[in-house]
Design a protein around this motif. Structure first.
Motif, PDB file in Angstrom:
ATOM      1  N   GLY A 164      37.085  -3.461 -26.581  1.00 57.83           N
ATOM      2  CA  GLY A 164      37.768  -2.700 -26.109  1.00 57.83           C
ATOM      3  C   GLY A 164      37.595  -1.392 -26.270  1.00 57.83           C
ATOM      4  O   GLY A 164      38.373  -0.318 -26.173  1.00 57.83           O
ATOM      5  N   TYR A 218      34.863  -2.895 -18.120  1.00 56.24           N
ATOM      6  CA  TYR A 218      34.612  -2.014 -19.627  1.00 56.24           C
ATOM      7  C   TYR A 218      33.316  -1.504 -19.345  1.00 56.24           C
ATOM      8  O   TYR A 218      33.013  -0.325 -19.835  1.00 56.24           O
ATOM      9  N   SER A 266      42.710  -1.010 -23.949  1.00 54.89           N
ATOM     10  CA  SER A 266      41.596  -1.585 -24.703  1.00 54.89           C
ATOM     11  C   SER A 266      41.745  -3.026 -24.776  1.00 54.89           C
ATOM     12  O   SER A 266      42.542  -3.589 -25.464  1.00 54.89           O
TER      13      SER A 266
END
Length: 271
Positions: A164, A218, A266
């Motif tokens: 994260g 991500y 995150s």
């Protein structure tokens, strides 16, 4: 101690991770790029991931997950290794460290990627500690009874991103190095998909269902910070005796003028 000259005559990369699927989440795109440049690549895990399941005994779960890790590594042209420490109970002791030193002694890596020293999972943190210790000492003749590979030396050492993009306290990780993995993202996704056993575990234990899209999102978020579609990020270890030139940045040049932007939510994936 063997010479610490910054030589890349031997192109051998090792990703030392805690669990099967950690490399696929954190650094597989970079490993693919290294392999494409002729590097010998290895993925090693401290554990077989035997706690990462809702059903099945430890031996059965580890067998499944090691098989998944082996198949995933093949997609990157890498060799998979497992040191068979217990999942969720990795400790820094002489036995575990000797296993890692012996692994390094056999592979003799010149570039190592390991786990962050501060992360949400203690197994990750201890793996990073073991990786740092072994990288420093493995080339000392008396560190192992295994033969010393010619050219063994203290390698370039990098820590992968905190899950994260944060450390164990939720603080944002500021990388030193960014690698564009735009062209490798699809194959990285295929590698993570090999870990099919993890979907139900991640959904129930970590609260994540679509782990493939979460990983891609991500990497895309990290890529946005430096103007590329997808990126993996690292922190280089440049302490005493370690090479200080940023080898990954030299191999895979990126726009170094970019500034990091704040990351949104995150999300944590992987175990």
């Amino acid at each position: 101690m063997a010479s610490t000259e910054k030589s890349t005559q031997r192109k051998v990369a090792l990703a030392l991770m805690a669990h099967p699927d950690d490399a696929e989440i954190t650094c597989a795109g970079t490993l693919i790029r290294l392999a494409e440049q002729g590097w010998e690549t290895h993925i090693a895990t401290l554990t077989g991931g035997d706690c990462g399941a809702l059903t099945g005994d430890a031996a059965e779960v580890a067998r499944i997950r090691i098989t998944e890790g082996t198949e995933a590594a093949k997609l990157a042209g890498a060799t998979f290794h497992c040191l068979n420490e217990p999942d969720g109970r990795v400790v820094y002791d002489r036995n575990a460290l000797q296993k890692v030193i012996d692994l390094f002694r056999t592979i003799a890596p010149t570039l190592v990627i390991t786990m962050p020293m501060s992360d949400y999972h203690a197994d990750h943190e201890i793996t990073g500690q073991l990786g740092r210790a072994a990288s420093f000492v493995f080339a000392a003749p008396n560190a192992s009874t295994l033969p010393l590979v010619a050219g063994s030396t203290i390698p370039h050492l990098y820590y992968c991103d905190g899950h994260g993009g944060t450390d164990r306290l939720g603080q944002k990780v500021e990388p030193t190095t960014r690698v564009d993995i735009t062209e490798q993202l699809d194959r990285k996704t295929e590698m993570l998909a090999c870990h099919a056993s993890q979907r139900e575990w991640l959904r129930v234990h970590n609260g994540i269902d679509e782990y493939l899209s979460t990983m891609r999102y991500y990497n895309e978020t990290r890529g946005e910070e430096c103007g590329v579609p997808a990126a993996e990020v690292f922190i280089q270890h440049t302490g005493h005796a370690y090479p200080t030139n940023d080898l990954l940045a030299e191999l895979f040049p990126l726009n170094r003028s970019c500034q990091s932007n704040a990351i949104g939510a995150s999300t944590v994936i992987g175990s």
